[in-house]
Design a protein around this motif. Structure first.
Motif, PDB file in Angstrom:
ATOM      1  N   LEU A  72      32.033 -31.742 -30.044  1.00 51.37           N
ATOM      2  CA  LEU A  72      30.589 -31.290 -31.072  1.00 51.37           C
ATOM      3  C   LEU A  72      30.351 -30.067 -31.183  1.00 51.37           C
ATOM      4  N   THR A  73      29.919 -29.419 -29.494  1.00 56.69           N
ATOM      5  CA  THR A  73      29.664 -27.794 -29.982  1.00 56.69           C
ATOM      6  C   THR A  73      30.144 -27.043 -30.278  1.00 56.69           C
ATOM      7  N   ARG A  74      31.780 -26.774 -29.832  1.00 51.23           N
ATOM      8  CA  ARG A  74      32.180 -26.070 -30.231  1.00 51.23           C
ATOM      9  C   ARG A  74      31.579 -25.778 -32.039  1.00 51.23           C
ATOM     10  N   HIS A  75      32.262 -26.736 -32.819  1.00 50.78           N
ATOM     11  CA  HIS A  75      32.017 -26.939 -34.407  1.00 50.78           C
ATOM     12  C   HIS A  75      30.849 -26.730 -34.498  1.00 50.78           C
ATOM     13  N   ARG A  76      29.873 -27.309 -34.680  1.00 50.80           N
ATOM     14  CA  ARG A  76      28.390 -27.308 -34.413  1.00 50.80           C
ATOM     15  C   ARG A  76      28.580 -25.333 -34.691  1.00 50.80           C
ATOM     16  N   GLU A  77      29.012 -24.390 -33.267  1.00 49.59           N
ATOM     17  CA  GLU A  77      28.483 -22.966 -33.150  1.00 49.59           C
ATOM     18  C   GLU A  77      29.239 -22.421 -34.376  1.00 49.59           C
ATOM     19  N   LEU A  78      30.524 -23.085 -34.616  1.00 52.32           N
ATOM     20  CA  LEU A  78      31.217 -22.114 -35.966  1.00 52.32           C
ATOM     21  C   LEU A  78      30.845 -22.862 -36.748  1.00 52.32           C
ATOM     22  N   LEU A  79      30.029 -23.664 -37.479  1.00 51.83           N
ATOM     23  CA  LEU A  79      28.968 -24.133 -38.483  1.00 51.83           C
ATOM     24  C   LEU A  79      28.219 -23.168 -38.894  1.00 51.83           C
ATOM     25  N   GLN A  80      27.035 -23.216 -37.474  1.00 49.31           N
ATOM     26  CA  GLN A  80      26.236 -22.728 -37.872  1.00 49.31           C
ATOM     27  C   GLN A  80      26.373 -21.312 -37.699  1.00 49.31           C
ATOM     28  N   ALA A  81      27.032 -19.988 -37.448  1.00 51.70           N
ATOM     29  CA  ALA A  81      27.850 -18.706 -37.197  1.00 51.70           C
ATOM     30  C   ALA A  81      27.619 -18.761 -38.819  1.00 51.70           C
ATOM     31  N   ARG A  82      27.949 -19.651 -39.772  1.00 54.92           N
ATOM     32  CA  ARG A  82      28.276 -19.289 -41.853  1.00 54.92           C
ATOM     33  C   ARG A  82      26.786 -20.203 -42.183  1.00 54.92           C
ATOM     34  N   ARG A  90      21.454 -25.708 -45.143  1.00 63.92           N
ATOM     35  CA  ARG A  90      22.442 -25.665 -44.506  1.00 63.92           C
ATOM     36  C   ARG A  90      22.429 -25.631 -43.050  1.00 63.92           C
ATOM     37  N   VAL A  91      21.594 -25.039 -42.180  1.00 60.84           N
ATOM     38  CA  VAL A  91      21.024 -25.388 -40.901  1.00 60.84           C
ATOM     39  C   VAL A  91      20.991 -26.581 -40.129  1.00 60.84           C
ATOM     40  N   VAL A  92      20.337 -27.583 -41.085  1.00 63.58           N
ATOM     41  CA  VAL A  92      20.265 -29.092 -40.888  1.00 63.58           C
ATOM     42  C   VAL A  92      22.180 -29.149 -40.990  1.00 63.58           C
ATOM     43  N   GLU A  93      22.711 -29.080 -41.058  1.00 62.52           N
ATOM     44  CA  GLU A  93      24.202 -29.700 -41.964  1.00 62.52           C
ATOM     45  C   GLU A  93      24.843 -28.975 -40.765  1.00 62.52           C
ATOM     46  N   ALA A  94      24.709 -27.796 -40.439  1.00 60.65           N
ATOM     47  CA  ALA A  94      26.027 -27.348 -40.433  1.00 60.65           C
ATOM     48  C   ALA A  94      25.618 -28.082 -38.379  1.00 60.65           C
ATOM     49  N   HIS A  95      24.246 -28.659 -38.186  1.00 61.45           N
ATOM     50  CA  HIS A  95      23.682 -28.992 -36.570  1.00 61.45           C
ATOM     51  C   HIS A  95      25.004 -30.283 -36.442  1.00 61.45           C
ATOM     52  N   LEU A  96      24.500 -31.500 -37.724  1.00 64.92           N
ATOM     53  CA  LEU A  96      24.584 -32.916 -37.892  1.00 64.92           C
ATOM     54  C   LEU A  96      25.432 -33.311 -38.832  1.00 64.92           C
ATOM     55  N   LEU A  97      26.762 -32.492 -39.140  1.00 66.93           N
ATOM     56  CA  LEU A  97      27.699 -32.775 -39.741  1.00 66.93           C
ATOM     57  C   LEU A  97      28.676 -33.125 -38.696  1.00 66.93           C
ATOM     58  N   ARG A 226      15.374 -36.686 -28.268  1.00 69.50           N
ATOM     59  CA  ARG A 226      16.236 -37.926 -27.200  1.00 69.50           C
ATOM     60  C   ARG A 226      18.042 -38.641 -27.691  1.00 69.50           C
ATOM     61  N   ALA A 227      17.999 -38.201 -28.855  1.00 71.71           N
ATOM     62  CA  ALA A 227      18.712 -38.943 -29.792  1.00 71.71           C
ATOM     63  C   ALA A 227      20.184 -37.218 -30.078  1.00 71.71           C
ATOM     64  N   LEU A 228      21.120 -37.572 -29.026  1.00 69.38           N
ATOM     65  CA  LEU A 228      21.662 -36.313 -29.290  1.00 69.38           C
ATOM     66  C   LEU A 228      22.526 -35.568 -30.289  1.00 69.38           C
ATOM     67  N   PRO A 229      22.519 -35.019 -30.668  1.00 65.76           N
ATOM     68  CA  PRO A 229      22.730 -35.014 -32.026  1.00 65.76           C
ATOM     69  C   PRO A 229      24.129 -34.238 -32.525  1.00 65.76           C
TER      70      PRO A 229
END
Length: 229
Positions: A72-82, A90-97, A226-229
């Motif tokens: 999940l962290t690797r995926h988020r980092e890739l999405l956040q970079a874009r 887009r910031v929220v989507e990159a983290h929660l998707l 609290r809720a792990l994203p």
């Protein structure tokens, strides 16, 4: 580690225990499953397999989190970079998707496991004992969102970020349950877009005079995420 048997990848004993524990904890709660039962359902001959590989239930829980969070962290980092840093959606989507996507996998029990974990002991954040890379990734997300809703008072801003994480978890777990029972659900694209609409609107909403008045005499509190994203 895994073994390859007849072209298929067979989970290692530790991985099988992690996946079995995730499922059983999700279905019965963290206090509803003896460690011995996890070993039996994972097909282990050793009745103390969980203790042998993990030592305790707490370390098993951490292993379940890490099993999912590394990807999940690797995926988020890739999405956040874009994602443009000034685009809240887009910031929220990159983290929660990456979390939202797990609801489409009926064999993944991570979302209901998280719900059970958060009910188990609300005084302790499961993020606290995780490796720094996961905590830092989450903190970067909180800071990026916070910078885009600076018009919201600090205490309320952090509370909203916390609540969006919780709402995302529960909404996606509910969807997964509906899918598993064959209940009708909206299409995936509509589900994702509508969730993001609601999250962004909630995060960015201008506080009402009534809310500001209520906050004026309240002690400021910054809740943990609290809720792990």
């Amino acid at each position: 580690m895994t073994e390859t048997v007849s072209g298929a990848v067979k989970p290692s004993a530790k991985q099988q225990l992690v996946l079995t524990a995730e499922r059983l904890f999700a279905q019965r709660g963290l206090d509803g499953v003896p460690l011995r039962q996890i070993g039996i359902e994972a097909g282990m001959a050793n009745k103390s397999a969980v203790q042998y590989h993990f030592g305790s239930k707490e370390r098993l829980v951490q292993a379940i989190l890490l099993n999912r969070l590394e990807q999940l962290t690797r995926h988020r980092e890739l999405l956040q970079a874009r994602a443009p840093v000034d685009d809240l959606r887009r910031v929220v989507e990159a983290h929660l998707l990456p979390l939202i996507e797990l609801a489409e996998d009926r064999d993944c029990f991570y979302l209901p496991f998280l719900e059970q974990l958060l009910r188990h002991d609300y005084s302790v954040s499961p993020l606290d004992a995780l490796p720094g890379e996961h905590r830092e990734s989450h903190e970067r997300y909180v800071n990026r969102v916070g910078a885009l809703i600076e018009h919201v008072p600090d205490t309320l801003r952090h509370n909203r970020i916390h609540q969006v994480s919780a709402m995302c978890l529960h909404a996606c777990a509910d969807r997964q349950r509906a899918l598993s029972f064959g209940a009708p659900v909206v299409g995936y694209a509509v589900h994702v877009s509508a969730l993001l609409d609601g999250f962004v609107a909630y995060l960015a909403a201008q506080p009402s005079p009534e809310t500001l008045d209520a906050m004026a005499g309240a002690e400021p509190v910054r809740p943990p995420i609290r809720a792990l994203p």
